[in-house]
Design a protein around this motif. Sequence first.
Motif, PDB file in Angstrom:
ATOM      1  N   ASP A   1       0.791  -1.230   0.000  1.00 27.38           N
ATOM      2  CA  ASP A   1       0.000   0.000   0.000  1.00 27.38           C
ATOM      3  C   ASP A   1       0.823   1.280   0.000  1.00 27.38           C
ATOM      4  OD1 ASP A   1      -2.519  -1.384   0.144  1.00 27.38           O
ATOM      5  OD2 ASP A   1      -2.042  -1.827   2.237  1.00 27.38           O
ATOM      6  N   ASP A   2       2.139   1.149  -0.046  1.00 27.35           N
ATOM      7  CA  ASP A   2       3.008   2.326   0.021  1.00 27.35           C
ATOM      8  C   ASP A   2       3.933   2.309  -1.197  1.00 27.35           C
ATOM      9  OD1 ASP A   2       5.295   3.974   0.490  1.00 27.35           O
ATOM     10  OD2 ASP A   2       4.961   3.855   2.654  1.00 27.35           O
ATOM     11  N   PRO A   3       3.787   3.274  -2.111  1.00 30.61           N
ATOM     12  CA  PRO A   3       4.583   3.260  -3.347  1.00 30.61           C
ATOM     13  C   PRO A   3       6.101   3.290  -3.111  1.00 30.61           C
ATOM     14  CG  PRO A   3       2.920   5.005  -3.428  1.00 30.61           C
ATOM     15  CD  PRO A   3       2.845   4.389  -2.077  1.00 30.61           C
ATOM     16  N   ILE A   4       6.540   4.003  -2.092  1.00 31.57           N
ATOM     17  CA  ILE A   4       7.980   4.074  -1.818  1.00 31.57           C
ATOM     18  C   ILE A   4       8.488   2.716  -1.347  1.00 31.57           C
ATOM     19  CG2 ILE A   4       9.745   5.108  -0.327  1.00 31.57           C
ATOM     20  CD1 ILE A   4       8.025   7.700  -0.456  1.00 31.57           C
ATOM     21  N   ARG A   5       7.767   2.099  -0.429  1.00 34.58           N
ATOM     22  CA  ARG A   5       8.158   0.764   0.054  1.00 34.58           C
ATOM     23  C   ARG A   5       8.038  -0.284  -1.051  1.00 34.58           C
ATOM     24  NH1 ARG A   5       5.984   0.155   6.239  1.00 34.58           N
ATOM     25  NH2 ARG A   5       7.291   1.799   7.105  1.00 34.58           N
ATOM     26  N   LYS A   6       7.055  -0.114  -1.917  1.00 36.45           N
ATOM     27  CA  LYS A   6       6.894  -1.043  -3.035  1.00 36.45           C
ATOM     28  C   LYS A   6       8.112  -0.971  -3.949  1.00 36.45           C
ATOM     29  CE  LYS A   6       3.614  -2.360  -6.603  1.00 36.45           C
ATOM     30  NZ  LYS A   6       2.279  -2.118  -7.160  1.00 36.45           N
ATOM     31  N   ARG A   7       8.559   0.234  -4.254  1.00 40.43           N
ATOM     32  CA  ARG A   7       9.739   0.410  -5.099  1.00 40.43           C
ATOM     33  C   ARG A   7      10.973  -0.198  -4.435  1.00 40.43           C
ATOM     34  NH1 ARG A   7       7.780   4.989  -6.674  1.00 40.43           N
ATOM     35  NH2 ARG A   7       8.668   6.221  -5.008  1.00 40.43           N
TER      36      ARG A   7
ATOM     37  N   TRP B   1      10.608  -4.038  -4.564  1.00 40.45           N
ATOM     38  CA  TRP B   1      10.784  -4.555  -5.922  1.00 40.45           C
ATOM     39  C   TRP B   1      12.236  -4.418  -6.388  1.00 40.45           C
ATOM     40  CZ3 TRP B   1       8.577  -8.074  -8.492  1.00 40.45           C
ATOM     41  CH2 TRP B   1       8.740  -8.192  -9.863  1.00 40.45           C
TER      42      TRP B   1
END
Length: 151
Positions: A130-136, A139
């Motif tokens: 749910d967090d784009p920064i953590r997702k990046r 990944w």
Amino acid sequence: MLRAQSSRLARLADEHGLPRPLGDPASAVLLVMEPDAGPRALEALSLSLDAVGLRNASVCFFSGESLALCILTLQPRVLVAVGDVPARAVDSVHFPLARNDFSQATPGEWFDWTTSILGLLLPPISPALDDPIRKRRFWSAFLRLRGLRFS
């Protein structure tokens, strides 16, 4: 032999109320997940593994002696801790051949866990959903698994 041991690991998971190990027990890659990883996290992990060509990687949710048994049974060539909790679980096993601690590893950087097993620490997957920064961040570290080949 591996099939019997895999059945033993499944029974062990059932006895402890944990999800059963996933994937192919003969895979050279073993990922250690948090026991309370929800369905969204598991689905995201499955899609991510498929994206890097590791659809059949083994995934376990153990800690303590059960995790040690899992590692000894599956004999992976790559051990991946998905988050800090699994990293500490691996460290708590005090694996006799371990050269480095997972909890001291840099996420996304390969290291020699033993002389024959590569280690990789990943950021936790659940917060990355749910967090784009953590997702990046997740990944980016996860992509280190792309292209693994074993003879």
